[in-house]
Enzyme design. Structure first.
Site, short mmCIF file in Angstrom:
data_model
loop_
_atom_site.label_atom_id
_atom_site.label_comp_id
_atom_site.label_asym_id
_atom_site.label_seq_id
_atom_site.Cartn_x
_atom_site.Cartn_y
_atom_site.Cartn_z
N HIS A 182 0.87 -1.19 0.00
CA HIS A 182 0.00 0.00 0.00
C HIS A 182 0.90 1.23 0.00
O HIS A 182 2.14 1.11 -0.04
CB HIS A 182 -0.94 -0.03 1.21
CG HIS A 182 -0.24 -0.28 2.51
ND1 HIS A 182 0.68 0.60 3.04
CD2 HIS A 182 -0.30 -1.34 3.37
CE1 HIS A 182 1.13 0.12 4.18
NE2 HIS A 182 0.58 -1.07 4.40
N HIS A 237 4.05 1.33 2.29
CA HIS A 237 5.23 0.64 1.77
C HIS A 237 5.89 1.47 0.66
O HIS A 237 7.11 1.60 0.59
CB HIS A 237 4.85 -0.71 1.16
CG HIS A 237 4.26 -1.69 2.13
ND1 HIS A 237 2.95 -2.10 2.06
CD2 HIS A 237 4.79 -2.36 3.18
CE1 HIS A 237 2.70 -2.99 3.01
NE2 HIS A 237 3.81 -3.17 3.71
N GLN A 284 7.44 -15.16 12.44
CA GLN A 284 7.00 -14.05 13.28
C GLN A 284 5.51 -14.12 13.60
O GLN A 284 4.98 -13.24 14.27
CB GLN A 284 7.37 -12.71 12.66
CG GLN A 284 6.58 -12.33 11.43
CD GLN A 284 7.14 -11.08 10.78
OE1 GLN A 284 8.24 -11.07 10.24
NE2 GLN A 284 6.39 -9.99 10.82
N GLY A 290 9.14 1.52 8.71
CA GLY A 290 8.09 2.49 9.03
C GLY A 290 7.96 2.74 10.52
O GLY A 290 8.06 1.81 11.33
N LYS A 329 5.26 3.31 11.77
CA LYS A 329 4.00 2.64 12.09
C LYS A 329 4.23 1.48 13.07
O LYS A 329 3.45 1.25 13.98
CB LYS A 329 3.39 2.13 10.78
CG LYS A 329 2.48 0.94 10.87
CD LYS A 329 1.07 1.38 11.06
CE LYS A 329 0.04 0.27 11.20
NZ LYS A 329 0.40 -1.07 10.96
N GLN A 372 8.99 -2.29 16.64
CA GLN A 372 9.82 -3.03 15.67
C GLN A 372 11.02 -2.19 15.24
O GLN A 372 12.13 -2.71 15.08
CB GLN A 372 8.97 -3.40 14.45
CG GLN A 372 9.77 -4.01 13.32
CD GLN A 372 8.89 -4.47 12.19
OE1 GLN A 372 8.27 -5.52 12.27
NE2 GLN A 372 8.82 -3.69 11.12
N SER A 416 -2.35 -0.20 6.47
CA SER A 416 -1.87 -1.52 6.90
C SER A 416 -2.45 -2.56 5.95
O SER A 416 -3.59 -2.43 5.49
CB SER A 416 -2.36 -1.81 8.32
OG SER A 416 -2.22 -3.19 8.61
N SER A 417 -1.66 -3.59 5.68
CA SER A 417 -2.16 -4.67 4.83
C SER A 417 -3.39 -5.30 5.48
O SER A 417 -4.26 -5.83 4.79
CB SER A 417 -1.07 -5.73 4.64
OG SER A 417 0.10 -5.11 4.15
P1 AMP Z 1 4.92 -5.12 6.59
O1 AMP Z 1 4.69 -5.47 5.16
O2 AMP Z 1 3.67 -4.90 7.36
O3 AMP Z 1 5.90 -6.04 7.27
O4 AMP Z 1 5.63 -3.69 6.59
C1 AMP Z 1 6.83 -3.49 5.87
C2 AMP Z 1 7.39 -2.15 6.25
O5 AMP Z 1 6.45 -1.13 5.91
C3 AMP Z 1 7.65 -2.01 7.76
O6 AMP Z 1 8.87 -1.30 7.94
C4 AMP Z 1 6.47 -1.21 8.22
O7 AMP Z 1 6.74 -0.44 9.38
C5 AMP Z 1 6.23 -0.30 7.03
N1 AMP Z 1 4.86 0.23 7.02
C6 AMP Z 1 3.72 -0.49 7.17
N2 AMP Z 1 2.65 0.34 7.17
C7 AMP Z 1 3.13 1.59 7.03
C8 AMP Z 1 2.54 2.89 6.97
N3 AMP Z 1 1.22 3.05 7.06
N4 AMP Z 1 3.34 3.95 6.83
C9 AMP Z 1 4.69 3.79 6.74
N5 AMP Z 1 5.32 2.61 6.79
C10 AMP Z 1 4.55 1.53 6.93
#
Ligand code: AMP
Length: 280
Positions: free
Chosen positions: A34, A37, A61, A147, A149, A153, A185-186
């Site tokens: 999204h 990312h 995880q 992120g 977010k 982490q 968020s996914s």
């Molecule tokens: P994920 O695919 O959920 O593991 O996230 C991959 C990366 O994208 C991680 O570093 C997250 O913190 C970041 N991320 C997820 N959602 C957001 C968001 N809304 N804004 C900025 N970064 C994000």
């Protein structure tokens, strides 16, 4: 755009780019991409010559009973978005490529991984730290982008990189939000229209905390109580935690006396959502 499935392919591509003097940026993701990312891809492209994005839903995880099986997988659409955004290489390994038969080494992070998310999701940061370390070693990037977010982490990753002397600079990027403030968020894809409406209360409650703090309320139990009420008014009563911590740490504070991160985790229906915001 190169699509690589093996570690050897990624290493070879990165090796030749670096030999040509190019700086490599790396964005690890679990796919279902999204705008959040993609903002990390933009940040990488602004600072590095070539951007590598990994798409890997890391099984280690996820705890038993979590959403590993139903985690959204949209690889074709992800690649289209990444190509459009100027990504150079997508690394999409299989589970066996990352965890071959006989695999048995895991990274145990200390106190920064213990409270909040760590307490609610036992083993989660062990899995995160293990896969992030492996990916950082595989890619060998100059900079890696994460992120805000996922606040805790980001602290776990910083600790990991410092403790293992990983020569990749960690860059933390701001949270990207929907027009109504919901952090992208996914997992938002799991929300039905009613739940999606309720979920607006996460950002609303974080903003409320900021307003209260600005008008002089500094006591964290009061702030946390007001956040809880705001969530409850929207019908969100399953709250895993509301944390007020000293910014840059996971240490809870009694009173807001300086930069403070308010972090929360709730359940809306079956879907677990997290968000955070800096106040003070
Ligand atoms: P994920 O695919 O959920 O593991 O996230 C991959 C990366 O994208 C991680 O570093 C997250 O913190 C970041 N991320 C997820 N959602 C957001 C968001 N809304 N804004 C900025 N970064 C994000």
């Amino acid at each position: 755009m190169i699509i690589a499935n093996s570690i050897a392919e990624v290493r070879a591509a990165v090796h030749s780019a670096r030999a040509a003097g190019e700086a490599i940026g790396f964005v690890p993701t679990m796919g279902a991409l999204h705008a959040g990312h993609l903002s990390l891809v933009d940040a990488s492209r602004a600072r590095c010559d070539r951007t590598v994005v990994s798409v890997f839903v890391n099984p280690t995880q996820f705890g038993p009973g979590e959403d590993l099986d139903r985690y959204p997988r949209t690889f074709r659409a992800d690649c289209e978005q990444l190509a459009e955004r100027g990504c150079w290489l997508v690394f999409a390994p299989s589970n066996e490529e990352i965890y071959p038969p006989g695999y048995e080494t895991f990274v145990e992070v200390g106190s920064v991984a213990e409270p909040w998310e760590g307490a609610c999701r036992p083993g989660h940061y062990r899995g995160v730290a293990t896969v992030v370390l492996k990916l950082l070693l595989m890619v060998g990037a100059d900079q890696a982008f994460f992120g805000q977010k996922d606040y805790q982490q980001s602290l776990v990753v910083r600790q990991l990189v410092a403790d293992f002397n990983v020569p990749t600079e960690i860059v933390i990027c701001p949270t990207v939000r929907e027009a109504d403030g919901l952090a992208m968020s996914s997992r938002n894809a799991f929300l039905n229209p009613t739940q999606r409406h309720q979920a607006r209360a996460l950002w609303k409650s974080l903003q409320l905390a900021e307003e209260l703090c600005q008008t002089g309320e500094r006591r964290t139990p009061i702030l946390a109580g007001r956040i809880r009420e705001c969530l409850a008014e929207a019908g969100i009563t399953e709250v895993d935690y509301i944390a007020l911590v000293k910014a840059g740490t996971v240490i809870a504070i009694d009173e807001v006396v300086g930069p403070t991160v308010v972090a929360l985790a709730v359940r809306v229906g079956q879907t677990r959502l997290i968000d955070n915001h800096q106040i003070g």
